[in-house]
Every structure is written in structure tokens, then in C-alpha cells.
Enzyme design. Structure first.
Site, mmCIF file in Angstrom:
data_model
loop_
_atom_site.group_PDB
_atom_site.id
_atom_site.type_symbol
_atom_site.label_atom_id
_atom_site.label_comp_id
_atom_site.label_asym_id
_atom_site.label_seq_id
_atom_site.Cartn_x
_atom_site.Cartn_y
_atom_site.Cartn_z
ATOM 1 N N ASP A 360 0.805 -1.241 0.000
ATOM 2 C CA ASP A 360 0.000 0.000 0.000
ATOM 3 C C ASP A 360 0.830 1.279 0.000
ATOM 4 O O ASP A 360 0.362 2.305 0.471
ATOM 5 C CB ASP A 360 -0.934 0.035 1.227
ATOM 6 N N ASP A 579 -8.162 -6.629 9.810
ATOM 7 C CA ASP A 579 -7.650 -5.520 8.994
ATOM 8 C C ASP A 579 -7.622 -4.209 9.775
ATOM 9 O O ASP A 579 -6.892 -3.292 9.418
ATOM 10 C CB ASP A 579 -8.531 -5.315 7.756
#
Length: 640
Positions: A360, A579
Site C-alpha cells: 500500500d 484488517d
């Protein structure tokens, strides 16, 4: 010689107590004051020991027919050299009061003297044979080598340990009389690069020095170096014919779940998501622990997520990290360098180490900076200061120098960069970043897609064409699945300068989407939205939703693919690890609260204002989430 000290008491110093007498009717009769001092020490001792114990003072005051007892407890810290074990009691009797200083020595030698300010003076009796001396916290240092028989080129790990952790201001490491390294921060670890030129016998020592200048030196550790030939060469695809490492910590959690033993022997990624994760502690395994376990399992490869960039995850608060946007030097010296030192240890020369580089990160610089709908101030900062690029270049350069490592750079997924406006700029950034590393494009083995995400491998029941691209689900994206995207993105990367040998990994840990909601045929509708929604395997509200998705299932089990540019399917995100938290949770890991993990959230510009689709009651990112684990197993495809 190091010995274990069992719990015991030994006399430290005599004490004469100051007692404010309790009077009845103002009658000042003689008082008896008894003081008992006991110090109990538990710990490991080499020569001297630093111990924290309890000092208990009991004052018994007799005034005529009335007796009162007062007890006072105090925690103290001493450094002592113990020659024998004894308990001593000092007793003082006095009929006078006043403000005087009393001191006493009882049952001790070697300058062990206790003193107190009190209101009585008297005589003291005691017994004992304990010798004590104040020597500071640095009393001894020991040294351990990662192996004593080096047969392959690489790093030899040296670990120095003081009796009192962090007691040294610096530790110098020597090979004979030759200084080879100096470290000034805990843990005291050095790595010695060895080649066949170093063949022979070596004698390593560590010299620890505290802030006052006091030094102690370890016993020598003998190491024989007998290197012949070179380390095993890198293979084109490290997953072919290889056995993956099973993380025992994840396995234990999976085995603890009903039905979890069906998948608990699956190789998963190990996340190095903060500096402390490198070293472990408090019951958790560090990088060296995992590598030792991989060797013990006779594994061929082990997978590690390198994930601690400055200003990490600039567009997702749930996975923000510990390093600030300008902490590039800390990233290099305190994070990447220790990882490289451990991974390069000669003890792991025959293990293929897979490094997943900074998920990311680079895609965020393309899609979430100024001018983009999902722009954030932090992503603008990281693009401006260049520390994402600098950090990744340093990681690639440093880790590639180890002959048994394989670097796979995170390249997001089709639902992130599948649009024309995102795909080309992302490939350009991937190329310029690697090209600027020491070793250039060769520092990259390949790329990984869908890390910790939910995008399916393929959508069998509809095609991406001019009829379906305008649908709300595709939103003009060129791709609907990872396999098609992987093939085209790989070709684009090669066109930018990468060698044709690069391969792609796809994280299939949560992209199965099985269960009762899985479509079994194409929709017959002519409406683009209805056609796509009734046909698609991916059941999310939006392809940009990434947090603890409801209805997701385990995907393809980890396996080498080795065709069409795909190296392997992997489970880099361990199933069952959250997450992000579904509500704000205080923590010391730098992890924030992201509304995309809140099941009541109605979305933002990045997901076209759709519901988040997140499961409720989720813990912090990386923490065990039992409800999600059970749902992933229930919706697995292929089914368990």
C-alpha cells in the site's frame, strides 16, 4: 560462572528506627523499639547482582500497659556480591527521645553499612556473613554466536547480553584483538560478513561499557570458518518444488478454533510491522525465532512482510505505523539493517527468504495525492518528501545483497489501479523506484497483487467490455479480476525496463467468496448494473472496500503456479488477523481508527460512497478475529 540464585534472605544493613511514641495520659515510661530488616532477592547472578527487594520495618512501642505495633514497608534496590546466605535482625532499646542520627553495622563485612535518621539511639545486635559492594548495574556480559561452524558465505550473528538488560552504553565486538563492530543501542547485536577468505579459527569477544566508563568483557566464543564454493544461487521461481514455513503462532490460533486444524498447516506471511517485531519478546516470536523454526521444520522458503515505512499507509488510518513521515534514518538503521543482518545469517543460507516489500505504499502516491478524489494530506507529504521511494530503494538494495532473498514489491490490485489513468503512472513509479536502487531492476524478483485484499482470481460469468464497463461495479475499470490484470500489468512493467523473468504473486487468503451467495451462472439481464451484480463472484459493495469484509472466504490454497508469469498463490495475510478495529481502540502501535472498518460507515470518495461492508466488533489490525476466521472457513472456495 553463571549461576541461578534461588529466593533467599540475606542481611544488608542494620537500622535504628525513628518512632513517634504513642502516649496514654502523658505518662513517659521507657519504650522498646524493635527493627527487623529482611531483603529477599530472586534472580540470576554472575559475580554481582542487582536486585529489587522489600525492606520491612516493624516498630513495637511499649508504654506502661499499652503496646502498639507499627509496620512500614519500602521497596529498595541494591547491588551485592553474595558469599553466603543469612538473615540478620537488629534490635535497639532506648528510653530517650530526640532528633538524632543512628547508624549500625551488624553481621556484615566489606563496607555494608545502613543508616537512618530517627528519634532514638541504642545498641544493636546482629549476625551474618554476607559481603556486599556497590558495583553498578553492569556486572557481566555474555556472548553468543548464531553458529560455531560456518560452512557457507554470509553473516555471522553475534549477540551480547548483560545481566541487567540495557545496562551497557556501548558494546564493542572483537575478533581476537581486532575490533569488528560497535553498537550503542539495545539489543546488542553485530553481524560479521564472512567469505572463504576468512577460513580458519576465530575467537570472538564482547566488551560492554556503561555510562560511567566501567567495562566488562565476555568469555571468548570460538568459531570455525570453512567455506568452500559459493552460496546457493537464486532460482527463477522460489516456490517451485519448495516447502513453505508454517508460523507456529498462527497455527496455534487456528488450531484453537473449531475446524481450524483443516488449514492450520498452511504457510502464511509473517508481518514485520514495527521495529519491536524484529526482536519479539513477551511471548511473541521475533524474526530470528521464525527463521530458526523454519530451519527446524525443514522448510524451503519463509515469507516476511517488510512493512514499516515512515508515514506508513498514508490513506488508511487503521494501519498507520510507528514512524513519522521524516523518520527515514530510523527506517534504514533501526528497521531494514537489523532485518538484513538476521536474514543474511549463515545459519539460514539454505532457506529461501521471501520479502514482501511495503504494501500500500507506491500506489498511494499515484491515487491518493493532490488532484485525486481520495487525496489525503499525509499522502501529499510522503510524495513531496520522497521517503516512500527512498525507503523502498534502501530495502531493495540492502536485502538483494543477500544471496538467498527474493523481493516482491506490492502492486495493489485491479480494483485500485486497473483504470488507465492509474495503471500507467503506477508502472512508471515502480520502474523509476527500482531503477534507482543499488542493483537496479535486478533487486526485484517480482510483484505481489491483492495483498490482504479480497479481489477474485477470475470472474467467469461476465466479460469486461463496452457493455459492462459503465456499470456501477466496474465504473469504467479495464479489469474485473486479478489474473487478467496481473498478465497485463506484468507486460507493462517489462516494457518499462524490468526483465522478462519477473513473476507475480497473488494473495488468495480471502478471495474465495464461496458459500450460498456465490453465483453459478451468468445473468440474463440486459441492464449493465443488473447483469454485473447478478454475475459477479466478488460480493463486496464496492471493489475499493478493504476492511474485514462480510461474506468473504478462503481462496486457493498456497501453491506454485509457474506459468503465464504467475509464480504462486500465497496467503500473505494470515486468515483470522483483523484488517482494523471497527471502533476506536487505544494502542501503542500507532494504529488509528479508519471508518472503512466501521460497519455503519456510508463510505467516501474512494469507494463512491458505498457502505463499508465491514464485520462488526473487529479488533486492531493484526489481532486475532475469531468471527472472521470462522466466516472465512465457511465461505471458502474451493470448499474445505
Amino acid at each position: 560462572m553463571k549461576q541461578q540464585i534461588s529466593p533467599r534472605s540475606f542481611f544488608l544493613f542494620g537500622l535504628v528506627a525513628a518512632v513517634g511514641a504513642c502516649h496514654s495520659g502523658g505518662n513517659d515510661e521507657p519504650q522498646t523499639v524493635t527493627v527487623t530488616v529482611t531483603e529477599t532477592v530472586t534472580g540470576t547472578q554472575t559475580g554481582t547482582t542487582v536486585a529489587t527487594g522489600t525492606l520491612t520495618t516493624t516498630n513495637t512501642v511499649t508504654n506502661g500497659t499499652e503496646t502498639q505495633t507499627q509496620t512500614q514497608t519500602q521497596t529498595i534496590q541494591v547491588t551485592a556480591t553474595v558469599t553466603s546466605t543469612s538473615t540478620s535482625t537488629t534490635t535497639s532499646t532506648s528510653s530517650t527521645t530526640g532528633s538524632t542520627t543512628g547508624s549500625t553495622t551488624g553481621g556484615t563485612t566489606g563496607g555494608t553499612t545502613g543508616s537512618t535518621t530517627g528519634s532514638t539511639t541504642g545498641t544493636t545486635t546482629g549476625s551474618g556473613t554476607t559481603t556486599s559492594s556497590t558495583t553498578g548495574k553492569l556486572s557481566a556480559v555474555s556472548l553468543k554466536a548464531s553458529t560455531t561452524n560456518v560452512t557457507a558465505a554470509g553473516n555471522l550473528g553475534l549477540l551480547a547480553t548483560t545481566v541487567e538488560p540495557k545496562a551497557a552504553a556501548k558494546v564493542e565486538f572483537f575478533d581476537g584483538s581486532k575490533s569488528i563492530a560497535t553498537v550503542s543501542s539495545y539489543p546488542y547485536t553485530a553481524f560479521v560478513a564472512l567469505t572463504s577468505a576468512d577460513n580458519g579459527d576465530h575467537s570472538y569477544t564482547a566488551k560492554a561499557t556503561d555510562a560511567s566508563g566501567k567495562s566488562v568483557t565476555s568469555d571468548a566464543v570460538s568459531v570455525t570458518v570453512n567455506i568452500s564454493g559459493s552460496a546457493p544461487a537464486r532460482v527463477p521461481n522460489p516456490f517451485v518444488g519448495a516447502k513453505g514455513y508454517v508460523n507456529p503462532e498462527w497455527k496455534a490460533k487456528a488450531d484453537g478454533e473449531s475446524g481450524g486444524s483443516r488449514i492450520s498447516n498452511t504457510p502464511t506471511g509473517v508481518w514485520m510491522d514495527r521495529i519491536a517485531a524484529i526482536y519479539g519478546g513477551s511471548g511473541s516470536m521475533g524474526l530470528r525465532d521464525h527463521l530458526d523454526a523454519a530451519v527446524a521444520q525443514n522448510a524451503t522458503y519463509a515469507q516476511f512482510v517488510v512493512y514499516d515505512l515512515p508515514g506508513r499507509d498514508c490513506a488508511a488510518l487503521a494501519s498507520n505505523g510507528e514512524l513519522g513521515p521524516t523518520d527515514i534514518d530510523r527506517y534504514r538503521k533501526e528497521y531494514i539493517d537489523p532485518i538484513a543482518g538476521i536474514e543474511g545469517d549463515v545459519a539460514y543460507a539454505n532457506l529461501r527468504i521471501i520479502n514482501i516489500i511495503e504494501i500500500d505504499s507506491l500506489p498511494n502516491l499515484v491515487t491518493n495525492t493532490n488532484g485525486q478524489p481520495g487525496a489525503t494530506p499525509m499522502c501529499d507529504t510522503m510524495k513531496a518528501n520522497g521517503n516512500y521511494v527512498k525507503g523502498i530503494q534502501y530495502a531493495l538494495s540492502t536485502l538483494h545483497k543477500l544471496p538467498n532473498t527474493y523481493n516482491y514489491v506490492d502492486a495493489a490490485h485491479h480494483g485500485w489501479i486497473g483504470w488507465d489513468s492509474n495503471m500507467g503512472p503506477t508502472a512508471d513509479l515502480m520502474a523509476s523506484t527500482a531503477n534507482g536502487a543499488d542493483g537496479g531492476f535486478d533487486t526485484v524478483t517480482g510483484f505481489i497483487l491483492n495483498t490482504a485484499n479480497y479481489s477474485v482470481l477470475s470472474e467467469p460469468f461476465f466479460a469486461v467490455n463496452e457493455k459492462t464497463r459503465p456499470s456501477k461495479w466496474l465504473d469504467w475499470n479495464q479489469y474485473a479480476d486479478e489474473l487478467t490484470f496481473a498478465a497485463d500489468f506484468r507486460k507493462m512493467l517489462i516494457s518499462k525496463g524490468y526483465p522478462s523473468t519477473i513473476g507475480m504473486l497473488i494473495d488468495t487468503s480471502r478471495n474465495g467468496w464461496g458459500g450460498a451467495g456465490r453465483p453459478t451462472a451468468a445473468s440474463s439481464s440486459t441492464d449493465p448494473d443488473t447483469l454485473v451484480d447478478q454475475s459477479r463472484i466478488d460480493r463486496r459493495f464496492h471493489a475499493g472496500n478493504w476492511c474485514n469484509q462480510k461474506g468473504a472466504g478462503l481462496g486457493e490454497r498456497p501453491q506454485a503456479v509457474d506459468k503465464d508469469g504467475i509464480h504462486a498463490y500465497v496467503w500473505i495475510k494470515p486468515p483470522g488477523e483483523s484488517d482494523g478495529a471497527s471502533k476506536q481502540i487505544a494502542n501503542d502501535q500507532g494504529k488509528g481508527f479508519d471508518r472503512m472498518c466501521d460497519p455503519t460507515y456510508t463510505g467516501n470518495a474512494r469507494n463512491k460512497n458505498n457502505m463499508s461492508g465491514a464485520l462488526p466488533d473487529a479488533p486492531l489490525s493484526g489481532a486475532w478475529f475469531s468471527a472472521q476466521f470462522q466466516e472465512l472457513m465457511a465461505n471458502a472456495y474451493p470448499p474445505l
